[in-house]
Design a protein around this motif. Structure first.
Motif, mmCIF file in Angstrom:
data_model
loop_
_atom_site.group_PDB
_atom_site.id
_atom_site.type_symbol
_atom_site.label_atom_id
_atom_site.label_comp_id
_atom_site.label_asym_id
_atom_site.label_seq_id
_atom_site.Cartn_x
_atom_site.Cartn_y
_atom_site.Cartn_z
ATOM 1 N N HIS A 50 -16.023 -5.803 -9.733
ATOM 2 C CA HIS A 50 -16.010 -6.275 -8.500
ATOM 3 C C HIS A 50 -15.159 -7.583 -8.251
ATOM 4 O O HIS A 50 -14.364 -7.786 -7.222
ATOM 5 C CB HIS A 50 -17.462 -6.552 -7.903
ATOM 6 C CG HIS A 50 -18.129 -5.301 -7.483
ATOM 7 N ND1 HIS A 50 -17.521 -4.431 -6.468
ATOM 8 C CD2 HIS A 50 -19.229 -4.589 -8.044
ATOM 9 C CE1 HIS A 50 -18.604 -3.452 -6.258
ATOM 10 N NE2 HIS A 50 -19.506 -3.385 -7.332
ATOM 11 N N LYS A 51 -15.141 -8.397 -9.299
ATOM 12 C CA LYS A 51 -14.332 -9.559 -9.336
ATOM 13 C C LYS A 51 -12.858 -9.090 -9.312
ATOM 14 O O LYS A 51 -12.051 -9.586 -8.437
ATOM 15 C CB LYS A 51 -14.477 -10.603 -10.362
ATOM 16 C CG LYS A 51 -15.863 -11.378 -10.167
ATOM 17 C CD LYS A 51 -15.961 -12.375 -11.361
ATOM 18 C CE LYS A 51 -17.211 -13.324 -11.181
ATOM 19 N NZ LYS A 51 -17.221 -14.039 -12.357
ATOM 20 N N ASN A 52 -12.550 -8.201 -9.926
ATOM 21 C CA ASN A 52 -11.165 -7.506 -10.274
ATOM 22 C C ASN A 52 -10.778 -7.018 -8.949
ATOM 23 O O ASN A 52 -9.663 -7.270 -8.197
ATOM 24 C CB ASN A 52 -11.060 -6.622 -11.258
ATOM 25 C CG ASN A 52 -10.856 -7.044 -12.754
ATOM 26 O OD1 ASN A 52 -10.442 -8.236 -12.672
ATOM 27 N ND2 ASN A 52 -11.375 -6.414 -13.629
ATOM 28 N N LEU A 53 -11.688 -6.094 -8.258
ATOM 29 C CA LEU A 53 -11.494 -5.605 -6.912
ATOM 30 C C LEU A 53 -11.168 -6.526 -5.963
ATOM 31 O O LEU A 53 -9.941 -6.550 -4.903
ATOM 32 C CB LEU A 53 -12.609 -4.718 -6.476
ATOM 33 C CG LEU A 53 -12.705 -3.467 -7.052
ATOM 34 C CD1 LEU A 53 -14.050 -2.570 -6.190
ATOM 35 C CD2 LEU A 53 -11.640 -2.410 -6.706
ATOM 36 N N GLN A 54 -11.904 -7.668 -6.021
ATOM 37 C CA GLN A 54 -11.543 -8.878 -4.895
ATOM 38 C C GLN A 54 -10.258 -9.441 -5.106
ATOM 39 O O GLN A 54 -9.567 -9.766 -4.195
ATOM 40 C CB GLN A 54 -12.678 -9.871 -5.040
ATOM 41 C CG GLN A 54 -12.747 -10.951 -4.149
ATOM 42 C CD GLN A 54 -13.418 -10.328 -2.724
ATOM 43 O OE1 GLN A 54 -14.828 -10.411 -2.764
ATOM 44 N NE2 GLN A 54 -12.878 -10.179 -1.793
ATOM 45 N N GLU A 55 -9.840 -9.451 -6.260
ATOM 46 C CA GLU A 55 -8.582 -10.138 -6.576
ATOM 47 C C GLU A 55 -7.433 -9.193 -6.238
ATOM 48 O O GLU A 55 -6.401 -9.672 -5.754
ATOM 49 C CB GLU A 55 -8.433 -10.611 -7.930
ATOM 50 C CG GLU A 55 -9.499 -11.865 -8.518
ATOM 51 C CD GLU A 55 -9.351 -11.999 -9.959
ATOM 52 O OE1 GLU A 55 -8.577 -11.285 -10.404
ATOM 53 O OE2 GLU A 55 -10.142 -12.929 -10.151
ATOM 54 N N ILE A 56 -7.859 -7.997 -6.596
ATOM 55 C CA ILE A 56 -6.635 -6.874 -6.206
ATOM 56 C C ILE A 56 -6.313 -6.891 -4.932
ATOM 57 O O ILE A 56 -5.324 -6.616 -4.454
ATOM 58 C CB ILE A 56 -6.959 -5.577 -6.917
ATOM 59 C CG1 ILE A 56 -6.972 -5.584 -8.451
ATOM 60 C CG2 ILE A 56 -6.179 -4.538 -6.396
ATOM 61 C CD1 ILE A 56 -7.733 -4.584 -9.082
ATOM 62 N N GLN A 65 -9.762 -11.148 2.377
ATOM 63 C CA GLN A 65 -10.648 -9.928 2.977
ATOM 64 C C GLN A 65 -11.925 -10.013 2.051
ATOM 65 O O GLN A 65 -11.793 -9.630 0.538
ATOM 66 C CB GLN A 65 -9.931 -8.838 2.623
ATOM 67 C CG GLN A 65 -10.687 -7.394 3.136
ATOM 68 C CD GLN A 65 -11.247 -7.514 4.530
ATOM 69 O OE1 GLN A 65 -10.601 -7.686 5.406
ATOM 70 N NE2 GLN A 65 -12.634 -7.027 4.522
ATOM 71 N N GLU A 66 -12.983 -9.825 2.433
ATOM 72 C CA GLU A 66 -14.334 -9.885 1.674
ATOM 73 C C GLU A 66 -14.475 -8.334 1.353
ATOM 74 O O GLU A 66 -14.359 -7.574 2.269
ATOM 75 C CB GLU A 66 -15.453 -10.550 2.445
ATOM 76 C CG GLU A 66 -16.834 -10.943 1.781
ATOM 77 C CD GLU A 66 -16.694 -12.114 0.948
ATOM 78 O OE1 GLU A 66 -16.890 -11.618 -0.270
ATOM 79 O OE2 GLU A 66 -16.224 -12.703 1.306
ATOM 80 N N ILE A 67 -15.203 -8.403 0.056
ATOM 81 C CA ILE A 67 -15.726 -7.120 -0.248
ATOM 82 C C ILE A 67 -16.995 -7.096 -0.636
ATOM 83 O O ILE A 67 -17.433 -7.912 -1.302
ATOM 84 C CB ILE A 67 -14.501 -6.640 -1.457
ATOM 85 C CG1 ILE A 67 -14.892 -4.926 -1.700
ATOM 86 C CG2 ILE A 67 -14.862 -7.247 -2.558
ATOM 87 C CD1 ILE A 67 -14.042 -4.506 -2.679
ATOM 88 N N GLU A 68 -17.842 -6.229 -0.283
ATOM 89 C CA GLU A 68 -19.284 -6.147 -0.517
ATOM 90 C C GLU A 68 -19.629 -5.081 -1.545
ATOM 91 O O GLU A 68 -19.252 -3.952 -1.126
ATOM 92 C CB GLU A 68 -19.845 -5.871 0.831
ATOM 93 C CG GLU A 68 -21.411 -5.889 0.605
ATOM 94 C CD GLU A 68 -22.028 -5.454 2.036
ATOM 95 O OE1 GLU A 68 -23.192 -5.223 1.886
ATOM 96 O OE2 GLU A 68 -21.620 -5.678 3.229
#
Length: 428
Positions: A50-56, A65-68
């Motif tokens: 999820h950290k990677n997704l947030q950075e990507i 953009q927040e990701i939950e």
């Protein structure tokens, strides 16, 4: 008590609907990846993911953009319009996030992840200390994410997102119009084919890619139809263009394009559009129709009585032979075969009806869907057509050439049985 608190919270909530784009993602094979992990390993794996997704997602965006996280391996991002941001900019931002995730998957930065993008309305309510968001767009985005597996693409988006965005216009590919499982309305879905994603190599021939996209988009339009432009679904022409686009894709990548293959499979299975096809598109949720082998078995009781194990295995179990039957579309009054001509194949009637005429042009019989004709020329001494066959209506046929069925002893045996029964009936 709980109900009164919820009612009180909702009554004080903002009742204004918001136009948003939902990005819903899911890791492929999560259960298998974590099956042998200890809880601490699962935690670290998911947190890192999820950290990677947030950075990507935020790599090249000026707006954070927040990701939950959702259900462990799932992720949800709700893209809302910001100040001075129009609908096009909003769509571009959401698609940019999906493309970046897809590129990260191809570069093995994160595990394989599928994405659904859908534009819709939501409304918020405060329940306890938490702000909840409600709207059917969440479930639709989830269905699009699931359909990525069926179509073999990294992400799918609905028509609104696809047509409002600008950044990826040249790479926009129409996948088809589908009514997904548990959804009551059709969705025209699209994806992006550009270097580095959806099987397109980073060094892909861009001219070939452009040709593929143009051919594929035209093919899908002919497949689905376009009411606004007065285009009816045209399976014969759509199939030609789908085959051409598939050839282009193979030249580019050395692989078949899965969405194109899915449409070709659909045409093979449902050889003519249903009455509601233009309105609802492909019904992925529906069960498949009976195989051609089953239909051949229904032709006569004699076949059922004579069927042995090899026959059953060939007709019902191992149905690869069905691909040898090529689809043929004929218009009403069009001649299909002429009396005294050498045989060019055996025909199975998928839909419609045909008339068999004698040498004077008199009607011998009318054959309807589910019947076979043309086999007698292969088993009679003359090796010539003994009747002229004309389409009584618009008709869809499946034809197997003599060369092909000669390679399949069991199929040849089936047609010989049909011939023997018909000859016996005609001699009575």
């Amino acid at each position: 008590m709980v109900r009164s608190i919820v009612d009180q919270d909702i009554s004080g909530a903002e009742n204004t609907e918001k136009k948003v784009i939902i990005l819903l993602s899911d890791m492929v094979g999560y259960s298998q990846k974590t099956a042998d992990m200890r809880p601490v390993e699962v935690r670290d794996f998911i947190v890192a993911y999820h950290k990677n997704l947030q950075e990507i997602i935020n790599a090249d965006s000026k707006i954070f953009q927040e990701i939950e996280p959702s259900a462990g391996d799932g992720a949800l991002a709700v893209f809302e319009k910001q100040k001075r941001e129009g609908k096009t900019e909003l769509c571009d931002r959401a698609i940019r996030a999906a493309v970046n995730i897809s590129i990260a998957v191809e570069n093995q930065i994160i595990p394989q992840t599928r994405i659904g993008l859908f534009a819709g309305d939501i409304i918020e309510a405060q329940i306890g200390k938490r702000t909840m968001q409600f709207g059917s767009c969440f479930s639709v985005a989830s269905r699009l994410e699931e359909l990525c597996g069926y179509f073999g693409v990294s992400f799918l988006m609905d028509r609104e997102v696809a047509l409002w965005q600008k950044e990826e216009k040249e790479y926009l590919v129409s996948i088809g119009k589908i009514t997904p499982k548990n959804i009551t309305h059709p969705i025209h879905v699209f994806s992006i084919y550009k270097p580095g994603i959806n099987q397109c190599p980073k060094d892909v021939d861009r001219e070939l890619l452009s040709q593929f996209i143009e051919e594929k988009n035209r093919a899908v339009e002919l497949f689905c139809g376009n009411r606004l432009q007065g285009i009816q679904p045209d399976y014969p022409t759509a199939r030609e263009k789908l085959n051409k686009s598939q050839d282009l894709f193979i030249r580019m990548t050395g692989k078949k394009d899965v969405p194109t293959e899915r449409l070709l499979e659909y045409i093979r299975q449902f050889s003519y559009p249903s009455e509601d096809f233009q309105a609802v598109g492909m019904k992925i949720r529906q069960t498949t129709s009976e195989s051609l082998g089953i239909h051949l078995l229904h032709l006569s009781n004699e076949l059922l009585k004579a069927m042995d194990v090899d026959c059953y295995q060939t007709l019902v179990v191992n149905t690869e032979w069905e691909s040898l039957f090529k689809l043929v579309w004929k218009k009403k009054n069009e001649v299909i075969v002429k009396r005294n001509d050498p045989p060019d194949g055996i025909y199975y009637i998928d839909s419609g009806s045909v008339n068999a005429l004698d040498r004077e042009g008199n009607l011998i019989t009318t054959l309807t869907a589910g019947n076979v004709f043309g086999e007698m020329a292969y088993f009679s001494d003359r090796r010539r057509r003994n009747a002229t066959i004309i389409a009584n209506t618009d008709v869809v046929l499946r034809r197997i050439s003599g060369e092909e069925f000669e390679k399949l002893p069991v199929i040849k045996q089936i047609f010989q049985r049909i011939y023997s029964k018909r000859k016996k009936d005609s001699d009575v």
